[in-house]
Design a protein around this motif. Structure first.
Motif, PDB file in Angstrom:
ATOM      1  N   GLU A  43      11.395  17.586 -13.356  1.00 20.50           N
ATOM      2  CA  GLU A  43      11.805  17.942 -12.000  1.00 20.50           C
ATOM      3  C   GLU A  43      10.735  17.656 -10.952  1.00 20.50           C
ATOM      4  O   GLU A  43      10.943  17.909  -9.764  1.00 20.50           O
ATOM      5  CB  GLU A  43      12.171  19.438 -11.963  1.00 20.50           C
ATOM      6  CG  GLU A  43      13.366  19.767 -12.844  1.00 20.50           C
ATOM      7  CD  GLU A  43      13.546  21.268 -13.038  1.00 20.50           C
ATOM      8  OE1 GLU A  43      12.736  22.044 -12.457  1.00 20.50           O
ATOM      9  OE2 GLU A  43      14.478  21.661 -13.761  1.00 20.50           O
ATOM     10  N   PHE A  44       9.588  17.135 -11.362  1.00 23.89           N
ATOM     11  CA  PHE A  44       8.503  16.864 -10.414  1.00 23.89           C
ATOM     12  C   PHE A  44       8.900  15.735  -9.478  1.00 23.89           C
ATOM     13  O   PHE A  44       9.266  14.643  -9.912  1.00 23.89           O
ATOM     14  CB  PHE A  44       7.223  16.503 -11.182  1.00 23.89           C
ATOM     15  CG  PHE A  44       6.036  16.222 -10.301  1.00 23.89           C
ATOM     16  CD1 PHE A  44       5.451  17.233  -9.556  1.00 23.89           C
ATOM     17  CD2 PHE A  44       5.511  14.941 -10.198  1.00 23.89           C
ATOM     18  CE1 PHE A  44       4.359  16.979  -8.748  1.00 23.89           C
ATOM     19  CE2 PHE A  44       4.412  14.675  -9.386  1.00 23.89           C
ATOM     20  CZ  PHE A  44       3.845  15.707  -8.656  1.00 23.89           C
ATOM     21  N   ASP A  45       8.819  15.996  -8.181  1.00 21.40           N
ATOM     22  CA  ASP A  45       9.238  15.016  -7.171  1.00 21.40           C
ATOM     23  C   ASP A  45       8.278  13.819  -7.167  1.00 21.40           C
ATOM     24  O   ASP A  45       7.068  13.981  -7.094  1.00 21.40           O
ATOM     25  CB  ASP A  45       9.232  15.685  -5.785  1.00 21.40           C
ATOM     26  CG  ASP A  45       9.875  14.791  -4.734  1.00 21.40           C
ATOM     27  OD1 ASP A  45      10.722  13.971  -5.129  1.00 21.40           O
ATOM     28  OD2 ASP A  45       9.525  14.913  -3.558  1.00 21.40           O
ATOM     29  N   GLY A  46       8.842  12.619  -7.228  1.00 19.96           N
ATOM     30  CA  GLY A  46       8.023  11.411  -7.200  1.00 19.96           C
ATOM     31  C   GLY A  46       8.054  10.631  -8.498  1.00 19.96           C
ATOM     32  O   GLY A  46       7.602   9.483  -8.552  1.00 19.96           O
ATOM     33  N   THR A  82      -0.870  16.412  -5.900  1.00 17.76           N
ATOM     34  CA  THR A  82       0.276  17.294  -5.651  1.00 17.76           C
ATOM     35  C   THR A  82       0.527  18.189  -6.855  1.00 17.76           C
ATOM     36  O   THR A  82       0.799  19.399  -6.710  1.00 17.76           O
ATOM     37  CB  THR A  82       1.538  16.460  -5.344  1.00 17.76           C
ATOM     38  OG1 THR A  82       1.281  15.633  -4.212  1.00 17.76           O
ATOM     39  CG2 THR A  82       2.731  17.357  -5.061  1.00 17.76           C
ATOM     40  N   THR A 117      10.442   9.024 -11.503  1.00 15.00           N
ATOM     41  CA  THR A 117      11.787   8.654 -11.922  1.00 15.00           C
ATOM     42  C   THR A 117      11.935   8.971 -13.421  1.00 15.00           C
ATOM     43  O   THR A 117      10.936   9.148 -14.133  1.00 15.00           O
ATOM     44  CB  THR A 117      12.030   7.156 -11.693  1.00 15.00           C
ATOM     45  OG1 THR A 117      11.138   6.408 -12.545  1.00 15.00           O
ATOM     46  CG2 THR A 117      11.777   6.777 -10.240  1.00 15.00           C
TER      47      THR A 117
END
Length: 538
Positions: A443-446, A508, A448
């Motif tokens: 679920e980590f944004d960035g 991040t 794929t």
């Protein structure tokens, strides 16, 4: 030996003589004598006493004194050099902690052992002062040229007399098979000066690129005056070199100034470097143009620069290939050192074959994934489409410019591309979960699904694992090993993740885990921006 009026002046005379011989301050020699006499006095009166000796710089009279310090009663440890305020009252009025009481004591009679010990102290101090003088003399001369005399050769290393000391020219810093005999004059570049236990070590070089730059500075007044700047130097010592120069005066040709009348200036440098051939090249801010200059005398047809990889592809005519590469790859190697780029040289035929191969591979990709015929797939490739993502998410108008493609066809193409990409993403996500990847990483944004799968195959299965990764481990990079650039493959490099992107992703993740304070991160970014602004203004 007693310090009497008969030999008081001898102390100063000895100090002056030693100072002249070793080229050091006479005061340092006198201080060494004072310390040696104080040690001798301690051996006579007691080692726990604080005994000091002062030698008058004019008369040579040595005064022996005993010093006692007033300390707090609870801190009293040494009864010979310390005393309480109560005990000090018999020597001074109103004593305070920290006060000192100094009394003169009789000079000592120095026996043979004490005299020998004093001599050793003086010699040691003199040696230290001599080493400090040598180091201070040469530390600021690192990066300059020095002339010396060859003293001897040890295991291929040349020991050079540089006036105030000795320097070493290691065998790997000599040009080719240079041989020297004692008393030969030699000119070298001071590469490094180190303060070591056995004294300052001065390391010389004749193979350093800076040596050539300094020689040109000596021969070309415009370089010395700053009108012409040497931007880069690359050398194959004793064989060939390339030097890039830039003129800050439009009326002065940098190459011509360095060559000199009938080649007199460059010839003086060539003679010093044992006949090393030197190519003088005009420097240019535009890297492809600079590279074309650096590869002279070969002619270049085309240059393709990859800034991110620090790599450049050069296309040359077939008949120019051997000239561009040079004997044993010397020309391209020196050009690579000069530009700081990894150079890949190919002929026009090889480049054409490679482009044809890429065209066929992309055509096959679109035929297989979008169920297109060969002609239609070739149309997509010809219009500059290289992957499915471009087809799936490009503006519809960019597909409509292709001959024979109407709005319905364009929408169908995008739908097929998106369906295929979604199926690929689902398969990658299922594979990642099967390998035990945690939801925190999925679920980590960035990232794929394909990136998550690639990370899982490399053992990165949680957000904590990801946060410990280095940016180059993710994006890849280049390492210089034995003068050769070696590629380090990154886990996410196939997905075109840059080094900056990798840094942002890792930071991040660390912020999300609480490893890094966001406020501190913002402050660091602001400081970096301020520094860049200041450097730009400077």
């Amino acid at each position: 030996m007693a310090i009497t009026s008969a030999n008081q002046l001898e102390l100063l005379q000895t100090a002056e003589a030693v100072a002249r011989e070793k080229m050091i301050d006479p005061g340092l020699v006198v201080e060494a004598m004072e310390e040696s006499l104080a040690r001798a006095a301690k051996s006579r009166y007691g080692s726990e006493m604080d005994i000091r000796v002062s030698i008058d710089r004019k008369t040579g009279r040595a005064t022996f004194t005993r010093v006692r310090t007033v300390v707090d009663p609870e801190e009293l440890e040494n009864y010979q050099s310390e005393m309480t305020p109560e005990q000090a009252k018999q020597y001074m009025s109103d004593p305070q902690v920290g006060d000192t009481f100094v009394e003169e004591i009789p000079p000592v009679e120095m026996g043979r052992i004490a005299a020998q010990s004093a001599k050793q102290v003086i010699l040691q101090k003199v040696r230290e002062a001599e080493r400090d003088r040598q180091y201070n003399e040469f530390k600021d001369r690192a990066g300059t040229i020095i002339n010396g005399l060859v003293k001897r050769e040890e295991y291929g290393n040349v020991i050079v007399d540089v006036g105030a000391g000795e320097a070493i020219l290691r065998r790997n810093e000599k040009i080719g098979r240079e041989a020297y005999r004692p008393n030969d004059r030699i000119r070298c570049f001071i590469k490094d000066v180190r303060r070591e236990q056995r004294g300052p070590q001065i390391f010389l070089s004749r193979t350093a690129p800076e040596f050539m730059a300094e020689l040109f500075k000596m021969e070309v007044p415009e370089i010395y005056d700053g009108v012409i700047e040497i931007k880069a130097v690359a050398r194959d010592p004793g064989s060939r070199a390339k030097i890039a120069v830039l003129s800050f005066d439009g009326s002065i040709d940098p190459v011509g100034a360095c060559v000199g009348m009938r080649g007199s200036r460059v010839q003086a440098v060539v003679n010093e470097l044992q006949g090393e051939k030197i190519d003088i090249i005009p420097w240019n801010e535009d890297q492809p143009t600079f590279l074309v200059n650096a590869l002279q005398p070969a002619e270049v047809s085309k240059v393709v620069l990859d800034d991110e990889a620090g790599k450049i592809e050069v296309v040359v005519p077939e008949e120019q290939l051997s000239l561009a590469i040079g004997r044993r790859g010397q020309n391209v190697r020196l050009a690579s050192q000069l530009t700081g780029l990894d150079i890949d040289i190919m002929t026009e035929a090889e480049e054409s074959a490679r482009r044809q191969k890429e065209f066929e591979a992309r055509t096959a990709l679109f035929m297989d994934t979008l169920d297109l015929d060969e002609f239609f797939a070739q149309l997509l490739v010809s219009e500059g489409f290289t992957n499915l993502e471009e087809v799936a998410y490009v503006e519809l108008d960019e597909l409509l410019v292709i001959d024979g493609v109407d709005e319905g066809t364009a929408e169908e193409l995008q739908a097929r591309a998106r369906d295929y990409l979604e199926a690929q993403a689902k398969a990658a996500l299922d594979a990642a979960r099967a390998m035990g990847v945690e939801d925190s990483l999925i679920e980590f944004d960035g990232l794929t699904p394909q990136m998550v799968e690639a990370l899982a195959k490399d053992g990165v299965k949680s957000l904590e694992d990801f946060a410990t990764c280095a940016d180059w481990e993710l994006a890849g990079g280049w390492t210089t090993v034995d003068g050769q650039r070696v590629k380090d493959d990154g886990i996410l490099e196939p997905f075109n993740v840059s080094l900056e992107d990798a840094q942002d992703l890792v930071m991040t993740a660390r912020v999300m885990l609480g490893w890094v304070d966001p406020a501190e991160l913002e402050a660091a970014d602001e400081d970096a921006e301020d520094t860049e602004i200041e450097e730009g203004e400077a």
